[in-house]
Design an enzyme around this catalytic site. Structure first.
Site, PDB file in Angstrom:
ATOM      1  N   ARG A 183     -26.157   9.987   4.114  1.00 26.59           N
ATOM      2  CA  ARG A 183     -25.976   9.108   2.948  1.00 26.59           C
ATOM      3  C   ARG A 183     -25.098   7.902   3.236  1.00 26.59           C
ATOM      4  O   ARG A 183     -25.411   6.781   2.801  1.00 26.59           O
ATOM      5  CB  ARG A 183     -25.435   9.925   1.770  1.00 26.59           C
ATOM      6  CG  ARG A 183     -26.478  10.873   1.215  1.00 26.59           C
ATOM      7  CD  ARG A 183     -25.879  11.927   0.329  1.00 26.59           C
ATOM      8  NE  ARG A 183     -25.069  12.887   1.073  1.00 26.59           N
ATOM      9  CZ  ARG A 183     -24.505  13.963   0.555  1.00 26.59           C
ATOM     10  NH1 ARG A 183     -24.658  14.223  -0.728  1.00 26.59           N
ATOM     11  NH2 ARG A 183     -23.793  14.782   1.303  1.00 26.59           N
ATOM     12  N   TYR A 195     -36.564  25.646   5.083  1.00 27.20           N
ATOM     13  CA  TYR A 195     -37.945  25.375   5.452  1.00 27.20           C
ATOM     14  C   TYR A 195     -38.450  26.492   6.380  1.00 27.20           C
ATOM     15  O   TYR A 195     -37.737  27.454   6.645  1.00 27.20           O
ATOM     16  CB  TYR A 195     -38.078  23.958   6.028  1.00 27.20           C
ATOM     17  CG  TYR A 195     -37.719  22.917   4.974  1.00 27.20           C
ATOM     18  CD1 TYR A 195     -38.453  22.857   3.790  1.00 27.20           C
ATOM     19  CD2 TYR A 195     -36.623  22.082   5.118  1.00 27.20           C
ATOM     20  CE1 TYR A 195     -38.108  21.948   2.784  1.00 27.20           C
ATOM     21  CE2 TYR A 195     -36.269  21.171   4.111  1.00 27.20           C
ATOM     22  CZ  TYR A 195     -37.022  21.120   2.954  1.00 27.20           C
ATOM     23  OH  TYR A 195     -36.689  20.242   1.954  1.00 27.20           O
TER      24      TYR A 195
HETATM   25  C1  LIG Z   1     -32.436  10.823   1.323  1.00 25.22           C
HETATM   26  C2  LIG Z   1     -32.168  12.052   2.153  1.00 25.22           C
HETATM   27  C3  LIG Z   1     -33.205  12.638   2.848  1.00 25.22           C
HETATM   28  C4  LIG Z   1     -32.973  13.739   3.660  1.00 25.22           C
HETATM   29  N1  LIG Z   1     -33.985  14.242   4.436  1.00 25.22           N
HETATM   30  C5  LIG Z   1     -33.722  15.182   5.384  1.00 25.22           C
HETATM   31  C6  LIG Z   1     -34.675  15.526   6.368  1.00 25.22           C
HETATM   32  O1  LIG Z   1     -35.755  14.931   6.473  1.00 25.22           O
HETATM   33  N2  LIG Z   1     -34.359  16.509   7.228  1.00 25.22           N
HETATM   34  C7  LIG Z   1     -33.157  17.144   7.204  1.00 25.22           C
HETATM   35  O2  LIG Z   1     -32.917  18.043   8.011  1.00 25.22           O
HETATM   36  N3  LIG Z   1     -32.206  16.794   6.320  1.00 25.22           N
HETATM   37  C8  LIG Z   1     -32.450  15.816   5.427  1.00 25.22           C
HETATM   38  N4  LIG Z   1     -31.446  15.391   4.581  1.00 25.22           N
HETATM   39  C9  LIG Z   1     -30.091  15.942   4.760  1.00 25.22           C
HETATM   40  C10 LIG Z   1     -29.268  15.034   5.681  1.00 25.22           C
HETATM   41  O3  LIG Z   1     -29.833  14.931   6.978  1.00 25.22           O
HETATM   42  C11 LIG Z   1     -27.814  15.518   5.813  1.00 25.22           C
HETATM   43  O4  LIG Z   1     -27.787  16.747   6.466  1.00 25.22           O
HETATM   44  C12 LIG Z   1     -27.117  15.655   4.464  1.00 25.22           C
HETATM   45  O5  LIG Z   1     -27.395  14.554   3.619  1.00 25.22           O
HETATM   46  C13 LIG Z   1     -25.608  15.779   4.632  1.00 25.22           C
HETATM   47  O6  LIG Z   1     -25.088  14.671   5.331  1.00 25.22           O
HETATM   48  P1  LIG Z   1     -24.367  13.433   4.585  1.00 25.22           P
HETATM   49  O7  LIG Z   1     -23.235  14.013   3.775  1.00 25.22           O
HETATM   50  O8  LIG Z   1     -23.883  12.538   5.698  1.00 25.22           O
HETATM   51  O9  LIG Z   1     -25.379  12.765   3.706  1.00 25.22           O
HETATM   52  C14 LIG Z   1     -31.674  14.315   3.733  1.00 25.22           C
HETATM   53  C15 LIG Z   1     -30.647  13.739   2.992  1.00 25.22           C
HETATM   54  C16 LIG Z   1     -30.863  12.621   2.222  1.00 25.22           C
HETATM   55  C17 LIG Z   1     -29.715  12.006   1.479  1.00 25.22           C
END
Ligand SMILES: Cc1cc2nc3c(=O)[nH]c(=O)nc-3n(C[C@H](O)[C@H](O)[C@H](O)COP(=O)(O)O)c2cc1C
Length: 370
Positions: A324, A183
């Protein structure tokens, strides 16, 4: 006692444990205004037992939204829609609340992921002209962004400042500036997106200039609040932004009074080659923490309590964030506390829920005691 459930001070903010809920876009706002989905979604997560809830990427100007459905904070009406949600969370949970302030730059004007996530051209009704450091599209065939001029840069910076002031007035506990995932601020950092030949492009020092200006302006606008930045530690592309530069950037942020670095990766180029696996970004957090002494939040495929605990024990991060896994199991911290033999907050309405063998799970974690 586990480290995962030990308290920690993230800048001036006292956390009751080391679990944060990572920011997650919900694509459920109307013209940037929060809806009843946000009440249900954030209310649910507020009862999770995590110490910190980071509200999704929240646009500081309308053209900074990823999609037409993104949350925003560019007017007082936006803050007013969030106010009852923050109040409800406060009434029923001790969870600390951060907001991720964001500008999507050239990745703005896109459909929600469940609509395919495609770039919406500016001549379509729902689309708009995107802005970026340089007139270089994110992917071939996508909208060519306009390169921000001085006035444009000032508008973006002022948008971050106004949103920070609204966050503070809302009584939020922390601000995370979105400098990751390709971004706008990441676009300035990465040589793959930043082709400017003025003082905001070229050398590392120049590429860091605008993100650091935004950070300093937000820092000044929210005195007393915890303010940190989420970064992509690497672009996962040869010749792109990488971990050595992230360490330098974190050092610069530290000088400006940054309270934490939230270490993610990727997002700036479709050419990225990510090696995915449990904790795939954690080594980057560990390196930044070790080389700069900055408090770090580690994130990325952390799903097991023992793994979260070992990340903290090994000194790779001070806090772990989950995205997630928290949606899949919004009581993840309860189950983690049960597994690690620790205690966690639960509202009194749910105090009869735990299995017999975890009788002491909720302890005396009453509201106001933490
Ligand atoms: C539904 C969804 C929406 C997300 N929206 C954002 C967001 O608004 N800002 C951001 O920095 N990362 C966003 N991410 C990334 C997560 O914050 C995170 O860094 C990424 O999913 C890896 O972590 P995890 O393996 O625990 O899911 C999003 C991820 C998911 C699954």
């Amino acid at each position: 006692m586990s480290m995962l459930f030990s308290p920690y001070a993230l800048g001036p903010l006292q956390l009751s444990n080391r679990i944060a809920i990572a920011p997650m876009c919900q694509y459920s706002a109307i013209e940037g205004i929060a809806t009843d989905w946000h009440m249900i979604h954030l209310g649910n997560l507020a009862l999770s037992g995590a110490a910190l809830l980071i509200i999704e990427a929240t646009a500081v100007v309308p053209e900074g939204r990823i999609s037409p459905l993104d949350l925003g904070l560019w007017s007082d009406a936006h803050a007013e829609a969030l106010e009852p949600i923050v109040r409800a969370v406060r009434r029923h949970s001790p969870i600390k609340i951060a907001v991720q302030l964001a500008h999507a730059g050239r990745k703005a004007s896109s459909e929600a992921p469940w609509e395919g996530g495609a770039n919406i051209p500016p001549d379509q009704e729902r689309g708009w002209q995107t802005l970026a450091p340089s007139a270089v599209p994110h992917a071939q065939g996508e909208t060519v962004p306009l390169a921000l001029d001085r006035e444009g840069l000032a508008r973006v910076r002022d948008g971050f400042v106004a949103a920070a002031i609204r966050s503070s007035a809302l009584g939020l506990d922390a601000i995370e500036i979105h400098g990751a995932h390709g971004y706008l601020l990441h676009q300035f950092l990465s040589p793959l997106a930043n082709r400017r030949d003025d003082e905001y492009g070229g050398s590392l020092e120049n590429r860091m200039r605008f993100p650091l200006e935004v950070f300093a302006a937000v820092r000044a606008a929210a005195p007393g609040m915890t303010v940190g930045m989420r970064i992509s530690a690497t672009d996962w592309v040869e010749g792109g932004w990488e971990i050595e530069q992230s360490v330098r950037f974190a050092q610069e942020l530290k000088q400006l009074g940054c309270d934490f670095i939230h270490v993610s990766s990727g997002g700036v180029s479709p050419a990225q080659q990510i090696s995915l696996g449990p904790g795939y970004q954690i080594a980057f957090a560990g390196r930044i923490r070790k080389e700069t002494g900055m408090p770090t939040i580690g994130v990325g495929l952390i799903t097991e309590p023992e793994h979260a605990e070992s990340i903290l024990q090994d000194g790779q991060a001070d806090v772990v964030a989950l995205a997630r896994a928290m949606l899949f199991d919004p009581r993840w911290p309860w189950h983690a506390a049960a597994k690690l033999g620790d205690q966690v907050f639960a509202p009194p309405q749910y105090w009869r829920s735990q299995p017999r063998e975890h009788k002491a799970l909720f302890g005396e974690t009453r509201l106001g005691q933490r």
